[in-house]
Design a protein around this motif. Structure first.
Motif, PDB file in Angstrom:
ATOM      1  N   MET A 176       0.791  -1.329   0.049  1.00 15.72           N
ATOM      2  CA  MET A 176      -0.081  -0.006  -0.045  1.00 15.72           C
ATOM      3  C   MET A 176       0.719   1.350   0.034  1.00 15.72           C
ATOM      4  O   MET A 176       0.520   2.294  -0.483  1.00 15.72           O
ATOM      5  N   GLU A 177       1.988   1.177   0.538  1.00 15.09           N
ATOM      6  CA  GLU A 177       3.015   2.258   0.853  1.00 15.09           C
ATOM      7  C   GLU A 177       3.644   2.549  -0.649  1.00 15.09           C
ATOM      8  O   GLU A 177       4.199   4.084  -0.658  1.00 15.09           O
ATOM      9  N   ALA A 178       3.988   1.509  -1.083  1.00 15.61           N
ATOM     10  CA  ALA A 178       5.310   1.576  -2.359  1.00 15.61           C
ATOM     11  C   ALA A 178       4.668   2.733  -3.558  1.00 15.61           C
ATOM     12  O   ALA A 178       5.680   3.558  -3.813  1.00 15.61           O
ATOM     13  N   PRO A 179       3.574   2.729  -3.665  1.00 12.89           N
ATOM     14  CA  PRO A 179       2.977   4.011  -4.664  1.00 12.89           C
ATOM     15  C   PRO A 179       3.297   5.329  -4.192  1.00 12.89           C
ATOM     16  O   PRO A 179       3.919   6.183  -4.937  1.00 12.89           O
ATOM     17  N   ASP A 180       3.116   5.589  -3.056  1.00 12.70           N
ATOM     18  CA  ASP A 180       3.419   6.842  -2.494  1.00 12.70           C
ATOM     19  C   ASP A 180       4.967   7.095  -2.329  1.00 12.70           C
ATOM     20  O   ASP A 180       5.402   8.073  -2.301  1.00 12.70           O
ATOM     21  N   LEU A 181       5.601   6.045  -1.900  1.00 14.13           N
ATOM     22  CA  LEU A 181       6.914   6.420  -1.965  1.00 14.13           C
ATOM     23  C   LEU A 181       7.552   6.582  -3.341  1.00 14.13           C
ATOM     24  O   LEU A 181       8.535   7.627  -3.245  1.00 14.13           O
ATOM     25  N   GLN A 182       7.014   6.050  -4.295  1.00 12.53           N
ATOM     26  CA  GLN A 182       7.542   6.203  -5.665  1.00 12.53           C
ATOM     27  C   GLN A 182       7.233   7.793  -5.959  1.00 12.53           C
ATOM     28  O   GLN A 182       8.162   8.586  -6.642  1.00 12.53           O
ATOM     29  N   LYS A 183       5.994   8.256  -5.583  1.00 13.24           N
ATOM     30  CA  LYS A 183       5.703   9.516  -6.114  1.00 13.24           C
ATOM     31  C   LYS A 183       6.631  10.471  -5.289  1.00 13.24           C
ATOM     32  O   LYS A 183       6.939  11.531  -5.936  1.00 13.24           O
ATOM     33  N   LEU A 184       6.862  10.333  -3.969  1.00 16.90           N
ATOM     34  CA  LEU A 184       7.762  11.410  -3.328  1.00 16.90           C
ATOM     35  C   LEU A 184       9.176  11.137  -3.694  1.00 16.90           C
ATOM     36  O   LEU A 184       9.718  12.069  -3.851  1.00 16.90           O
ATOM     37  N   TYR A 185       9.291  10.239  -4.034  1.00 17.94           N
ATOM     38  CA  TYR A 185      10.991   9.857  -4.722  1.00 17.94           C
ATOM     39  C   TYR A 185      11.069  10.893  -5.898  1.00 17.94           C
ATOM     40  O   TYR A 185      11.820  11.630  -6.167  1.00 17.94           O
ATOM     41  N   GLU A 186      10.056  10.741  -6.701  1.00 15.31           N
ATOM     42  CA  GLU A 186      10.159  11.468  -8.056  1.00 15.31           C
ATOM     43  C   GLU A 186       9.954  13.020  -7.595  1.00 15.31           C
ATOM     44  O   GLU A 186      10.530  13.833  -8.341  1.00 15.31           O
ATOM     45  N   LYS A 187       9.170  13.350  -6.703  1.00 15.08           N
ATOM     46  CA  LYS A 187       9.130  14.718  -6.239  1.00 15.08           C
ATOM     47  C   LYS A 187      10.224  15.456  -5.674  1.00 15.08           C
ATOM     48  O   LYS A 187      10.925  16.543  -5.949  1.00 15.08           O
ATOM     49  N   TYR A 188      11.061  14.358  -4.956  1.00 16.16           N
ATOM     50  CA  TYR A 188      12.251  14.956  -4.063  1.00 16.16           C
ATOM     51  C   TYR A 188      13.492  14.417  -4.328  1.00 16.16           C
ATOM     52  O   TYR A 188      14.301  14.510  -3.550  1.00 16.16           O
ATOM     53  N   LYS A 189      13.712  13.736  -5.483  1.00 17.89           N
ATOM     54  CA  LYS A 189      14.934  13.070  -5.556  1.00 17.89           C
ATOM     55  C   LYS A 189      16.301  13.838  -5.976  1.00 17.89           C
ATOM     56  O   LYS A 189      17.195  13.307  -5.553  1.00 17.89           O
ATOM     57  N   ASP A 190      15.767  14.898  -6.202  1.00 16.80           N
ATOM     58  CA  ASP A 190      17.105  15.984  -6.309  1.00 16.80           C
ATOM     59  C   ASP A 190      17.502  16.496  -4.793  1.00 16.80           C
ATOM     60  O   ASP A 190      18.514  17.031  -4.796  1.00 16.80           O
ATOM     61  N   GLN A 191      16.720  16.317  -4.023  1.00 15.82           N
ATOM     62  CA  GLN A 191      16.911  16.908  -2.634  1.00 15.82           C
ATOM     63  C   GLN A 191      16.975  15.797  -1.497  1.00 15.82           C
ATOM     64  O   GLN A 191      17.673  16.097  -0.598  1.00 15.82           O
ATOM     65  N   ILE A 192      16.548  14.886  -1.850  1.00 13.42           N
ATOM     66  CA  ILE A 192      16.479  13.648  -0.781  1.00 13.42           C
ATOM     67  C   ILE A 192      16.919  12.474  -1.504  1.00 13.42           C
ATOM     68  O   ILE A 192      16.119  12.078  -2.700  1.00 13.42           O
ATOM     69  N   ASP A 193      17.687  11.512  -0.744  1.00 12.03           N
ATOM     70  CA  ASP A 193      17.854  10.133  -1.158  1.00 12.03           C
ATOM     71  C   ASP A 193      16.735   9.308  -0.818  1.00 12.03           C
ATOM     72  O   ASP A 193      16.567   9.230   0.340  1.00 12.03           O
ATOM     73  N   PHE A 194      16.416   8.286  -1.578  1.00 17.60           N
ATOM     74  CA  PHE A 194      15.435   7.096  -0.904  1.00 17.60           C
ATOM     75  C   PHE A 194      16.128   5.839  -1.128  1.00 17.60           C
ATOM     76  O   PHE A 194      16.652   5.460  -2.199  1.00 17.60           O
ATOM     77  N   TYR A 195      16.421   5.119  -0.356  1.00 18.56           N
ATOM     78  CA  TYR A 195      16.436   3.486  -0.319  1.00 18.56           C
ATOM     79  C   TYR A 195      15.634   2.603   0.304  1.00 18.56           C
ATOM     80  O   TYR A 195      15.232   2.811   1.275  1.00 18.56           O
TER      81      TYR A 195
END
Length: 179
Positions: A78-97
């Motif tokens: 359930m959380e995976a799509p939200d993490l992907q959207k946040l990654y796309e929005k913040y990937k230049d400012q925050i790393d996601f692992y």
């Protein structure tokens, strides 16, 4: 009695003089690594599905979100799509692992999960379980938010909704020193 009082006074005075640090001495601070808010995030290095090695080892150029998950976990799905959207929005400012706890999963199931949810952020594979042990992972998902100084600012056990996580990320970015 006067000699005893004088001896006691001298002993206490010497003790205080020896105990006090000189003003020109710099205190040494050791980094304590603990998987708790306010402590340095435990160091690790893991190979990911893309065959790159991802590390957490103290200070970094961008904050990082560490999301521990397994493919069979309903809340992770359930959380995976939200993490992907946040990654796309913040990937230049925050790393996601997205750390797959492979000891509780399988590489094949993890790869299928990543493909099904079209995840494009790094997926380090905790094959030996050492990193999940280091972070004391007991439930999926568990997410840590780590600042540029390597300090854990938030620990979230269980699923978090996109709005709440984004608020946490915005607060984190507002607190980071400008580069």
């Amino acid at each position: 009695m006067n000699k005893l009082a004088l001896a006691l006074l001298v002993t206490v005075g010497l003790g205080i003089a020896v105990w006090q640090e000189p003003k020109d001495t710099v205190a040494v601070v050791t980094e304590v690594q603990k998987p708790q808010v306010g402590y340095v995030a435990p160091y690790f290095s893991l190979k990911a599905l893309d065959n790159q090695v991802y590390k957490v080892e103290g200070k970094r150029s961008k904050p990082v979100v560490l999301n521990f998950w397994a493919s069979w976990c309903g809340p992770c799905r359930m959380e995976a799509p939200d993490l992907q959207k946040l990654y796309e929005k913040y990937k230049d400012q925050i790393d996601f692992y997205g750390i797959n706890v492979t000891t509780s999963d399988s590489p094949e199931a993890a790869a299928a999960f990543v493909s099904a949810y079209k995840l494009t952020f790094p997926i380090p594979m905790d094959v030996a379980g050492t990193v999940s042990d280091l972070y004391l992972i007991q439930a999926f998902p568990t997410t840590y938010v780590v600042d540029t100084q390597g300090i854990i600012r938030k620990k979230i056990i269980g699923m978090i909704d996109a709005g709440t996580l984004e608020l946490e990320l915005r607060q984190l970015l507002a607190q980071q020193p400008q580069q």
